[in-house]
Every structure is written in structure tokens, then in C-alpha cells.
Write a protein that holds these residues in place. Structure first.
Motif, PDB file in Angstrom:
ATOM      1  N   LEU A  61      -3.065  -5.173   1.509  1.00  0.00           N
ATOM      2  CA  LEU A  61      -3.696  -4.620   0.311  1.00  0.00           C
ATOM      3  C   LEU A  61      -5.182  -4.361   0.555  1.00  0.00           C
ATOM      4  N   LYS A  62      -5.641  -3.154   0.183  1.00  0.00           N
ATOM      5  CA  LYS A  62      -7.050  -2.789   0.411  1.00  0.00           C
ATOM      6  C   LYS A  62      -7.871  -2.781  -0.870  1.00  0.00           C
TER       7      LYS A  62
ATOM      8  N   ILE B 217      -4.184 -12.795  -3.935  1.00  0.00           N
ATOM      9  CA  ILE B 217      -4.219 -11.713  -2.943  1.00  0.00           C
ATOM     10  C   ILE B 217      -4.620 -12.277  -1.573  1.00  0.00           C
TER      11      ILE B 217
ATOM     12  N   GLU C 282       0.463 -11.615  -1.250  1.00  0.00           N
ATOM     13  CA  GLU C 282      -0.194 -12.212  -0.090  1.00  0.00           C
ATOM     14  C   GLU C 282       0.323 -11.588   1.205  1.00  0.00           C
ATOM     15  N   HIS C 283      -0.585 -11.405   2.173  1.00  0.00           N
ATOM     16  CA  HIS C 283      -0.212 -10.854   3.488  1.00  0.00           C
ATOM     17  C   HIS C 283       0.453  -9.481   3.347  1.00  0.00           C
ATOM     18  N   CYS C 284      -0.124  -8.605   2.567  1.00  0.00           N
ATOM     19  CA  CYS C 284       0.515  -7.321   2.252  1.00  0.00           C
ATOM     20  C   CYS C 284      -0.273  -6.096   2.721  1.00  0.00           C
TER      21      CYS C 284
ATOM     22  N   ASN D 192      -5.412 -10.453   2.733  1.00  0.00           N
ATOM     23  CA  ASN D 192      -5.301  -9.006   2.653  1.00  0.00           C
ATOM     24  C   ASN D 192      -6.573  -8.370   3.214  1.00  0.00           C
ATOM     25  N   GLU D 193      -6.842  -7.138   2.811  1.00  0.00           N
ATOM     26  CA  GLU D 193      -7.992  -6.416   3.356  1.00  0.00           C
ATOM     27  C   GLU D 193      -8.938  -5.940   2.260  1.00  0.00           C
TER      28      GLU D 193
ATOM     29  N   GLU E 285       0.819  -1.205   0.000  1.00  0.00           N
ATOM     30  CA  GLU E 285       0.000   0.000   0.000  1.00  0.00           C
ATOM     31  C   GLU E 285       0.858   1.262   0.000  1.00  0.00           C
TER      32      GLU E 285
ATOM     33  N   ASN F 140      -9.727 -12.593   2.642  1.00  0.00           N
ATOM     34  CA  ASN F 140     -10.141 -11.207   2.432  1.00  0.00           C
ATOM     35  C   ASN F 140     -11.624 -11.070   2.781  1.00  0.00           C
TER      36      ASN F 140
END
Length: 317
Positions: A258-259, A275, A254-256, A278-279, A237, A301
Motif C-alpha cells: 500500500l502506497k 497498515i 498489512e504487508h500489501c 507497507n509503503e 494497490e 512504513n
């Protein structure tokens, strides 16, 4: 003679092999030294993995036609000159041992033939310029060691595949930047604070820089052939994802944290996207512009609606 050896010998034509004649034994992996001792000139592939060896058996020196050698998952701490006189080695695996120092001159007998060398999961702290003696080496796996630096005079220009995951590099060594033939580079799990793509990486197709404390990523303005990129565990992000090369076909984020995947929609060649964890809450309609996308991992997610994902895409939760 025990029954195992009788059975083994029954399947082998023990007549002499004329020079240049095909020997069916070339396709046979031998994993028993007692068997190998009976036909030393016809041992081409030897697998002594996971046999609690503390040293490399001296008898190996007599296997003059040996091409492929596996010594993984033993207790070997040094090579002790046992491979010096082998001139036809093409593949050597020493992973999962206790090697702290490695002088690559130990392979000088096969310096013109050795193509692939695995020394991962050992205790190496450094690699010295003796590696340069291996003039035919194209695949080098040194993952899961404790290496921090490469010497500046290390010649990696012949390498196609370099595995350095789970080491202790804090920056990309200049000698790696000279690896102009490199197609695969794995730097996962090091201590890199930045990754700037060298101009020499024009042939690179697979790059893994996941699980590094990276705060700068720069792919430059060069034409790239990069097809697979792994950025797992990097807080993406903080980056402008528009910098990702449009050549990418497989992307793992993965596990980043990310929104949104909006920053990935320029990747028109994307075929597989992960992905996981993430979020991301929603999938934009524009994902339908990724005409080549075939697999999409979205597990972990808070996505509630996948209606915008084309039916041609396999969604894996």
C-alpha cells in the motif's frame, strides 16, 4: 489412594445429586482420568489435552453427563466410536492430532446438542456430508488442514462461525454461500484467486481473506453488516479500495504494498486501522474526517510526519 486424589475428593460433595438440582461440579474442569473414574456421573468438563494419548480412552463412554471435552495436542488418529453414546456434548476440541478422515456420525449421540467443534491442525483432506447430522452446530473450526473442496450437499445453514484458514481451497465452495447465518468467516492462507461476496452473507460481520493470491474482490451492491475485514498480504494497490463496505469498523491491510491510504477515507465508521509494513510515506489531512478512528498501526512504513493524525487517535508504530 494418592495425595492428589485425596485433595481432589476433599473438595467434592460426594452425596447424590437429585434430578434437576444444581451441581457445583458443573464448573469444574477435570484433567485426570483417575479422578474422573471416581465420579463418572459428575464429570461435566474433561480436559485431556497434551497427554500423549494415541487413542481416546474407552472410559470416556461412561461419562454420560459430559458436556465439554478437550483432547487437543495428542496423537489421536481416529475416534473409534468412543463418543457415540454421549448425548450431552456441547463442545469438543480435537485440534493438534493426526486425524486424516472424520466421519461426523461419530458424534451422532450428541447430534442435537453439539454446538462447537474444533478439529484444526490435523491431516484432513476432505469433509463429507455426514457433517449434516450435527443439527445444532454453530461453530466449526477446521483450520490448518489440507482441505481442498466441500461437497455441494453440505448443509452449513446453521453455522455462525466457520474457520477454514490455512487449507487448500482455490475458490469459495457453493455450500459456504448457503451459510445464511454466518457472522465470522476465516479463509486466511488458502489459494483463492478471487473473492466474490455471496448475496446470502447479509449477516457476516468478520471476514479474513488475507494471504490468498486474490486478483478479484467484489462485495457487490448489497447491504452488508461487515464490521471487521482482514486483507493482509494481498496486493491491494491493484484494487479500487472504494469497493470496501462503509460499515467496516476494523481493517487490517498489512504487508500489501500500500502506497497511500486515500482509498480508505470513505470508511467513516472505521475505529481501528492497521497498515503495518507497507509503503505509505504520508498521512493526508483528510484522515481527520474519520471521526470514529481510535487506533492506527503504522509501523514499518516510511512515514515521517504524523501531524495530520488527530490527537484522539492512538498511533502505534
Amino acid at each position: 489412594m494418592n495425595k492428589v486424589l485425596i485433595t481432589f475428593l476433599a473438595g467434592i460433595n460426594m452425596t447424590s445429586i437429585a434430578f434437576g438440582q444444581y451441581d457445583a461440579n458443573m464448573n469444574l474442569w477435570i484433567n485426570n482420568l483417575d479422578q474422573a473414574k471416581l465420579i463418572p456421573e459428575r464429570v461435566y468438563k474433561l480436559d485431556l489435552s497434551n497427554q500423549s494419548l494415541d487413542t481416546i480412552p474407552e472410559i470416556i463412554e461412561s461419562f454420560k453427563n459430559l458436556r465439554l471435552l478437550k483432547l487437543s495436542d495428542n496423537n489421536i488418529s481416529s475416534i473409534d466410536g468412543r463418543l457415540d453414546n454421549l448425548t450431552k456434548l456441547e463442545y469438543v476440541e480435537l485440534s493438534g492430532n493426526r486425524i486424516k478422515e472424520l466421519n461426523f456420525n461419530e458424534f451422532r449421540g450428541s447430534r442435537f446438542t453439539l454446538d462447537e467443534l474444533w478439529v484444526r491442525n490435523n491431516r484432513l483432506r476432505e469433509v463429507d456430508s455426514s457433517l449434516n447430522i450435527l443439527s445444532n452446530l454453530s461453530i466449526l473450526n477446521l483450520g490448518s488442514n489440507q482441505i481442498k473442496v466441500f461437497p455441494a450437499n453440505l448443509d452449513l445453514s446453521r453455522l455462525v462461525n466457520l474457520q477454514l484458514d490455512d487449507n487448500q481451497f482455490t475458490s469459495l465452495p457453493p455450500s459456504i454461500a448457503q451459510a445464511v447465518k454466518l457472522k465470522i468467516l476465516n479463509l486466511y492462507g488458502n489459494h483463492l484467486s478471487e473473492f466474490v461476496m455471496p448475496n446470502s452473507f447479509r449477516n457476516l460481520k468478520m471476514l479474513n481473506i488475507g494471504d490468498n493470491p486474490v486478483d478479484t474482490i467484489d462485495f457487490g451492491g448489497q447491504r452488508l453488516k461487515l464490521e471487521m475485514l482482514i486483507l493482509d498480504w494481498i496486493p491491494v494497490e491493484a484494487f479500487n479500495l472504494a469497493i470496501l463496505p462503509p460499515t467496516i469498523k476494523v481493517l487490517s491491510i498489512e504487508h500489501c504494498g500500500l502506497k497511500t491510504i486515500n482509498g480508505l477515507l470513505h470508511l467513516k465508521n472505521l475505529e481501528e486501522l492497521s497498515i503495518i509494513q507497507n509503503e505509505v510515506q504520508s498521512i493526508p489531512y483528510e484522515i481527520q474526517n474519520l471521526k470514529k478512528l481510535r487506533k492506527f498501526w503504522i509501523g514499518g512504513n516510511p512515514v515521517t510526519d504524523t501531524a495530520n493524525i488527530p490527537a484522539s487517535v492512538e498511533v502505534i508504530k
